[in-house]
Write a protein that holds these residues in place. Structure first.
Motif, mmCIF file in Angstrom:
data_model
loop_
_atom_site.group_PDB
_atom_site.id
_atom_site.type_symbol
_atom_site.label_atom_id
_atom_site.label_comp_id
_atom_site.label_asym_id
_atom_site.label_seq_id
_atom_site.Cartn_x
_atom_site.Cartn_y
_atom_site.Cartn_z
ATOM 1 N N VAL A 1 1.246 -1.087 0.005
ATOM 2 C CA VAL A 1 0.157 0.047 -0.198
ATOM 3 C C VAL A 1 0.778 1.513 -0.068
ATOM 4 N N PRO A 2 2.321 1.560 1.205
ATOM 5 C CA PRO A 2 2.700 2.529 0.942
ATOM 6 C C PRO A 2 3.456 2.736 -0.051
ATOM 7 N N THR A 3 4.277 2.174 -0.780
ATOM 8 C CA THR A 3 5.169 1.463 -1.953
ATOM 9 C C THR A 3 3.863 2.300 -2.671
ATOM 10 N N THR A 4 2.623 2.108 -3.072
ATOM 11 C CA THR A 4 2.262 2.488 -4.608
ATOM 12 C C THR A 4 1.517 3.550 -3.701
ATOM 13 N N LEU A 5 1.541 4.706 -2.681
ATOM 14 C CA LEU A 5 0.608 5.834 -2.924
ATOM 15 C C LEU A 5 1.537 6.538 -2.730
ATOM 16 N N LEU A 6 3.003 6.288 -2.541
ATOM 17 C CA LEU A 6 3.439 7.769 -2.806
ATOM 18 C C LEU A 6 3.938 7.607 -4.106
ATOM 19 N N GLN A 7 4.160 6.290 -5.090
ATOM 20 C CA GLN A 7 4.932 7.161 -6.505
ATOM 21 C C GLN A 7 3.647 7.516 -6.668
ATOM 22 N N ARG A 8 2.015 7.154 -6.017
ATOM 23 C CA ARG A 8 1.133 8.776 -6.946
ATOM 24 C C ARG A 8 1.427 9.688 -6.139
ATOM 25 N N TRP A 9 1.767 9.995 -5.322
ATOM 26 C CA TRP A 9 2.265 11.455 -4.838
ATOM 27 C C TRP A 9 3.607 11.992 -5.634
ATOM 28 N N PHE A 10 4.497 11.176 -5.887
ATOM 29 C CA PHE A 10 5.359 11.655 -6.637
ATOM 30 C C PHE A 10 6.082 11.318 -7.578
ATOM 31 N N PRO A 11 5.232 11.682 -8.786
ATOM 32 C CA PRO A 11 4.948 10.078 -10.035
ATOM 33 C C PRO A 11 6.291 11.315 -11.002
ATOM 34 N N GLY A 12 7.654 11.920 -10.594
ATOM 35 C CA GLY A 12 7.818 12.241 -11.177
ATOM 36 C C GLY A 12 9.977 12.181 -10.651
ATOM 37 N N HIS A 13 9.271 11.139 -9.719
ATOM 38 C CA HIS A 13 10.349 10.342 -8.791
ATOM 39 C C HIS A 13 10.775 9.238 -7.810
ATOM 40 N N ARG A 14 9.514 8.617 -9.286
ATOM 41 C CA ARG A 14 9.139 6.988 -8.748
ATOM 42 C C ARG A 14 9.834 6.061 -7.436
ATOM 43 N N ALA A 15 11.190 6.176 -8.131
ATOM 44 C CA ALA A 15 12.341 5.430 -7.272
ATOM 45 C C ALA A 15 12.079 6.424 -6.252
ATOM 46 N N LEU A 16 12.469 6.791 -5.756
ATOM 47 C CA LEU A 16 12.898 7.861 -4.720
ATOM 48 C C LEU A 16 11.446 7.895 -3.771
ATOM 49 N N ALA A 17 10.070 7.264 -4.609
ATOM 50 C CA ALA A 17 8.958 7.630 -3.626
ATOM 51 C C ALA A 17 9.395 5.994 -2.873
ATOM 52 N N ALA A 18 9.717 5.449 -4.076
ATOM 53 C CA ALA A 18 9.241 3.729 -3.550
ATOM 54 C C ALA A 18 10.643 3.451 -2.900
ATOM 55 N N ALA A 19 12.030 4.174 -2.586
ATOM 56 C CA ALA A 19 13.014 3.582 -1.579
ATOM 57 C C ALA A 19 12.301 4.217 -0.837
ATOM 58 N N VAL A 20 11.489 5.780 -0.536
ATOM 59 C CA VAL A 20 11.090 6.237 1.443
ATOM 60 C C VAL A 20 10.124 5.114 2.400
ATOM 61 N N ALA A 21 9.574 4.470 1.422
ATOM 62 C CA ALA A 21 8.276 3.399 1.482
ATOM 63 C C ALA A 21 9.672 2.272 2.042
ATOM 64 N N ALA A 22 10.170 1.827 1.293
ATOM 65 C CA ALA A 22 11.443 0.806 1.404
ATOM 66 C C ALA A 22 12.440 1.354 2.923
ATOM 67 N N GLY A 23 12.671 2.388 2.927
ATOM 68 C CA GLY A 23 13.971 2.980 3.734
ATOM 69 C C GLY A 23 12.875 2.717 5.110
ATOM 70 N N GLY A 24 12.332 3.148 5.679
ATOM 71 C CA GLY A 24 11.079 2.686 6.743
ATOM 72 C C GLY A 24 11.061 1.652 6.428
ATOM 73 N N PHE A 25 11.027 0.668 5.667
ATOM 74 C CA PHE A 25 10.676 -0.540 6.020
ATOM 75 C C PHE A 25 12.559 -1.262 6.517
ATOM 76 N N GLY A 26 13.298 -0.405 5.559
ATOM 77 C CA GLY A 26 14.552 -1.147 6.309
ATOM 78 C C GLY A 26 14.981 -1.022 7.907
ATOM 79 N N LEU A 27 14.667 0.682 8.432
ATOM 80 C CA LEU A 27 14.919 1.625 9.153
ATOM 81 C C LEU A 27 14.533 0.673 10.684
ATOM 82 N N GLY A 28 13.311 -0.192 10.005
ATOM 83 C CA GLY A 28 12.854 -0.663 10.988
ATOM 84 C C GLY A 28 12.712 -2.222 11.858
ATOM 85 N N SER A 29 13.901 -2.852 10.561
ATOM 86 C CA SER A 29 15.001 -3.562 11.446
ATOM 87 C C SER A 29 15.843 -3.495 11.382
#
Length: 423
Positions: free
Chosen positions: A144-172
């Motif tokens: 859900v958040p991976t897709t959601l952030l790409q909708r908010w940042f369509p011109g920076h999709r890789a970085l948007a996905a990285a923010v969501a994935a970064g939160g996941f990684g920070l959790g570990s």
């Protein structure tokens, strides 16, 4: 034929009044922060090796064998695919907030259920709660958040996905020391640690999800003529292309390399380098930092190398480092090599969502990428089981050598990836 690109909020091209642009900017920042908070809980899945060690402790009420202790982790990854598919399909029909709230309830509720186990006779509760319920919640909560952030940042999709994935990684990173303290505190009954974690994660997942929202109604802005002005693919249409299977295979190998190493990291570090159990557990937590950093790093690098080039580099670097790991005998070499593997492992989860939306369009990206995450599920099952079997039959060095060789060979796969939207 001229098509339209859907821009998820007005003012992206600067046409909206400054006040409205500032308001939209604040909303984007709030959603991004909520995503990171929400994802912290799900990243705790990579701290399982610490919990597993507690369950294997002969002085605990569980005293499980190595294979038994790995079953909850393998089950969770087997079922994560169900959650990602369900979440991807729901994203096109339902608001993201409700889906994310359901994900948080499932994931945290599964941990609370698993925490009710008191000993070996109750191990089925750990399998049901952690493996089944939390596994489905994990997939639902990730997509859900991976897709959601790409909708908010369509011109920076890789970085948007990285923010969501970064939160996941920070959790570990954050969960590893907490899990270590809890397992030590509940040494006689280590499943109790999951009760505490489940309670904390219930708060963080639901708080973050409460701020999830889609961007304002899209604007249809005529796109320039070109290969990327083609139609967006629905999930069923994407499944009829060879590119979908190729990307899924690339994701499988990139995930298998990192997740297989992480699944045996603590015992492998002790076996190969003589690290103490405490130091090996600390290394597990420290490597979570590199898993996190690799997500924005590779999202940034992919803008310079191209998405397919980034995956070639990620796979090649993981494979070479795993081969080198099979030969090390000192902690001073083990840690940097394992860190490099984690950098690329994390980077794959930031880069593949952008690659999927580039290949198949952003409109149905959640459904397409959700299906693609079967590669994550299969890697989470096959990789750790294969490495554990090789280690049991031979050694951890042999297991890393075989895994690294396969990963280096897989680095050739991205060369054959061509977007169907360019055809």
């Amino acid at each position: 034929m001229q098509s339209a690109i859907l821009i998820p909020h007005p003012g992206l091209d600067g046409a909206a009044p400054p006040r409205r642009r500032r308001r939209i900017g604040r909303r984007r920042g709030l959603v991004a922060a909520a995503v990171v908070l929400n994802q912290l809980a799900y990243g705790a899945i990579y701290s399982w090796s610490i919990l597993s060690a507690g369950l294997q402790n002969p002085d605990s009420s569980f005293a499980l064998g190595r294979g038994e202790a790995g079953l909850p982790f393998a089950t969770a990854h087997a079922l994560v695919f169900l959650g990602t598919v369900l979440g991807g399909l729901l994203m096109s029909k339902r608001p993201p907030r409700g889906i994310a709230l359901l994900a948080g309830l499932l994931y945290s509720g599964g941990l609370l259920l698993a925490g009710c186990a008191h000993g070996r006779a109750d191990f089925w509760l750990v399998l049901l709660g952690y493996g089944v319920v939390s596994g489905v919640g994990l997939g639902l909560g990730y997509i859900v958040p991976t897709t959601l952030l790409q909708r908010w940042f369509p011109g920076h999709r890789a970085l948007a996905a990285a923010v969501a994935a970064g939160g996941f990684g920070l959790g570990s990173v954050l969960s590893a020391p907490l899990a270590r303290l809890l397992v030590a505190h509940f040494a006689a009954d280590p499943a109790r640690a999951l009760l505490v974690l489940g309670g904390i994660f219930l708060v963080t997942t639901l708080t973050g999800a409460a701020f999830f929202r889609n961007p304002p109604r899209p604007l249809a802005i005529p796109a320039q003529q070109g290969p990327l002005a083609a139609r967006d693919y629905r999930p069923a249409q994407a499944l009829r292309t060879r590119q979908w299977y190729l990307l899924t295979l690339i994701l499988f190998f990139n995930t298998a390399a990192g997740i297989s190493m992480l699944s045996v990291l603590a015992p492998a570090a002790r076996n190969l380098t003589g690290l103490s159990p405490t130091a090996a557990a600390a290394v597990t937590g420290a490597l979570g930092v590199f898993n996190t950093v690799g997500r924005p790093m590779w999202a940034w690098l992919s803008g310079r190398t191209g998405l397919t080039g980034a995956f070639m580099l990620m796979l090649a670097s993981q494979g070479i480092c795993l081969i080198a790991l099979s030969q090390v005998s000192t902690p001073g070499l083990f840690l940097p090599l394992a860190a490099l593997v984690c950098l690329s492992f994390g980077g794959g989860f930031a880069t593949m969502p952008a690659m999927a939306s580039e290949f198949f369009g952003l409109t149905h990206a959640g459904g397409v990428y959700g299906l693609m995450l079967i590669g994550w599920s299969l890697a989470g099952i096959a990789g750790p089981l294969a490495v554990s079997e090789l280690a049991a039959r031979s050694s951890y060095g042999t297991a890393f050598l075989v895994l690294g060789t396969v990963t280096v060979a897989a680095a050739l796969l991205p060369r054959f990836a061509r977007s169907p939207r360019r055809c």
